[in-house]
Design an enzyme around this catalytic site. Structure first.
Site, short mmCIF file in Angstrom:
data_model
loop_
_atom_site.label_atom_id
_atom_site.label_comp_id
_atom_site.label_asym_id
_atom_site.label_seq_id
_atom_site.Cartn_x
_atom_site.Cartn_y
_atom_site.Cartn_z
N ASP A 8 -23.73 -3.07 -0.61
CA ASP A 8 -24.78 -2.57 0.19
C ASP A 8 -24.49 -2.20 1.71
O ASP A 8 -24.76 -2.99 2.43
CB ASP A 8 -26.01 -3.56 0.24
CG ASP A 8 -26.38 -3.90 -1.28
OD1 ASP A 8 -27.73 -3.61 -1.55
OD2 ASP A 8 -25.56 -4.54 -2.13
N GLU A 39 -27.51 2.38 -1.50
CA GLU A 39 -29.03 2.43 -1.42
C GLU A 39 -29.82 2.11 -0.26
O GLU A 39 -30.98 2.55 -0.12
CB GLU A 39 -29.78 1.70 -2.51
CG GLU A 39 -29.68 0.35 -2.45
CD GLU A 39 -30.90 -0.61 -2.83
OE1 GLU A 39 -31.84 0.10 -3.36
OE2 GLU A 39 -31.01 -1.73 -2.38
N ASN A 40 -29.10 1.58 0.48
CA ASN A 40 -29.60 1.25 2.06
C ASN A 40 -28.86 1.93 3.23
O ASN A 40 -29.11 1.51 4.46
CB ASN A 40 -29.37 -0.31 2.37
CG ASN A 40 -30.10 -1.22 1.42
OD1 ASN A 40 -29.49 -1.94 0.68
ND2 ASN A 40 -31.45 -1.09 1.24
N ASN A 67 -32.87 -0.21 -6.05
CA ASN A 67 -34.45 -0.24 -6.28
C ASN A 67 -34.96 0.82 -5.08
O ASN A 67 -36.03 1.49 -5.40
CB ASN A 67 -34.97 -1.52 -6.18
CG ASN A 67 -34.67 -2.30 -4.71
OD1 ASN A 67 -33.40 -2.48 -4.67
ND2 ASN A 67 -35.50 -2.55 -4.05
N HIS A 68 -34.22 1.22 -4.15
CA HIS A 68 -34.63 2.01 -3.16
C HIS A 68 -33.79 3.44 -3.33
O HIS A 68 -33.99 4.15 -2.36
CB HIS A 68 -34.04 1.58 -1.58
CG HIS A 68 -34.73 0.42 -1.40
ND1 HIS A 68 -36.14 0.11 -1.55
CD2 HIS A 68 -34.36 -0.78 -0.67
CE1 HIS A 68 -36.43 -0.81 -0.78
NE2 HIS A 68 -35.25 -1.58 -0.40
N HIS A 149 -27.62 -4.51 -9.99
CA HIS A 149 -28.59 -4.74 -8.81
C HIS A 149 -29.74 -5.40 -9.05
O HIS A 149 -30.63 -4.87 -9.58
CB HIS A 149 -28.82 -3.02 -8.28
CG HIS A 149 -29.43 -3.00 -6.86
ND1 HIS A 149 -28.37 -3.07 -5.83
CD2 HIS A 149 -30.71 -3.00 -6.47
CE1 HIS A 149 -28.90 -2.97 -5.05
NE2 HIS A 149 -30.30 -3.02 -5.01
N HIS A 174 -27.52 -6.13 -4.12
CA HIS A 174 -29.11 -6.26 -3.66
C HIS A 174 -29.51 -7.44 -2.62
O HIS A 174 -29.99 -7.13 -1.83
CB HIS A 174 -29.99 -6.25 -5.05
CG HIS A 174 -31.38 -6.38 -4.78
ND1 HIS A 174 -31.93 -5.38 -4.12
CD2 HIS A 174 -32.38 -7.51 -4.77
CE1 HIS A 174 -33.38 -5.70 -3.88
NE2 HIS A 174 -33.40 -6.90 -4.27
N HIS A 176 -27.67 -8.93 -0.54
CA HIS A 176 -27.25 -8.65 0.85
C HIS A 176 -26.40 -10.22 1.45
O HIS A 176 -26.03 -10.00 2.43
CB HIS A 176 -28.00 -8.40 1.82
CG HIS A 176 -28.68 -6.85 1.75
ND1 HIS A 176 -29.30 -6.24 2.84
CD2 HIS A 176 -28.81 -6.14 0.50
CE1 HIS A 176 -29.75 -5.02 2.29
NE2 HIS A 176 -29.19 -5.01 0.74
#
Length: 262
Positions: A8, A39-40, A67-68, A149, A174, A176
């Site tokens: 991530d 995704e982040n 998820n983002h 994730h 996910h 982190h």
């Protein structure tokens, strides 16, 4: 063959760490392919077009999501041309994107699949155990790596045990927070519960601590503020022999307490 997976990447600090640290790791560890969870990347949530291009220019071969994935609306404008992007395979079918992609390296077909867990995640997510079975029915890749994730550690471990021997690696993302349970499962699949985060070091999973503390203390929904600081990099290296068997998985840790040797 050595494949590097970086967990991530969070915000500006995470992007900077990729530029500063990843080339050294690639050179010193003879890395043949780089996978990044993205995704982040854009301000801690989602991936815009400029940052997608930036990761590609930095030498990332495959960018997985989570998820983002669809947090930045402009993703819909470029997703069809984003040939290094892999979004969750078990997302609602109406959403665009490729959930499992094959990349050729050194004459080997390497499949990267992105899946979302069910526990504490989007209720519209399809069952990843069923989705992976459907995919594996027609998989002719030489190496298959899954970015799982998910929130729950038990779900990640259960999924890895379920596909042990049928895919080559299940790498959790996910939460982190990097875990110390990297191993080869009984039938040969490499596994780690969570690869960890590449981003702000003095933070609460990438965000300013004060806002998170206030949320927990007062029970109110305070906005998250992305931190920018010296940063950390978390990842794993997968080692494969000439028979495409994974022979080892090892963690990569770079932060102020574990500086990289240049």
């Amino acid at each position: 063959m050595n494949i590097l997976m970086i967990g991530d990447v969070f915000g500006k600090t995470g992007r900077r760490l990729l530029k500063e640290v990843m080339p050294t790791i690639v050179k010193e560890r003879s890395i043949d392919m780089v996978i990044v969870n993205g995704e982040n990347v854009t301000h801690g949530k989602g991936l815009n077009h400029n940052h997608y291009n930036e990761l590609c220019e930095d030498g990332v071969d495959v960018i997985t999501m989570g998820n983002h994935t669809y947090s930045k609306k402009e993703l819909f404008d470029y997703i069809d041309e984003a040939d290094r992007l892999v979004v969750p395979l078990n997302r609602p079918r109406a959403l665009p994107g490729v959930g499992s992609r094959v990349v050729e390296k050194q004459g080997r077909k390497i499949r990267v699949t992105n899946l979302l867990g069910l526990a504490f995640m989007d209720p519209k997510t399809a069952n990843p155990f069923e989705v992976i079975d459907d995919l594996l029915e027609n998989d002719d890749s030489d190496i298959h790596i899954v970015d799982f994730h998910a929130e729950a550690t038990a779900e990640k471990r259960a999924f890895a045990m379920y596909v042990d021997g049928r895919v080559d690696a299940v790498l959790g993302t996910h939460t982190h927070v990097a875990t110390a349970d990297e191993r080869l499962l009984p039938k040969g699949t490499a596994f780690i519960t969570d690869v960890g985060m590449t981003g702000p070091y003095d933070s609460v999973i990438g965000c300013e601590a004060e806002s998170i503390i206030e949320r927990d203390l007062k029970g109110i929904m305070t906005p998250f503020k992305v931190v920018e600081d010296v940063g950390q990099l978390r990842g794993v290296i997968l080692h494969f022999n000439k028979k495409n068997q994974c022979t080892g998985i090892e963690r990569v840790t770079v932060d102020p307490d574990h500086p990289i040797k240049r």
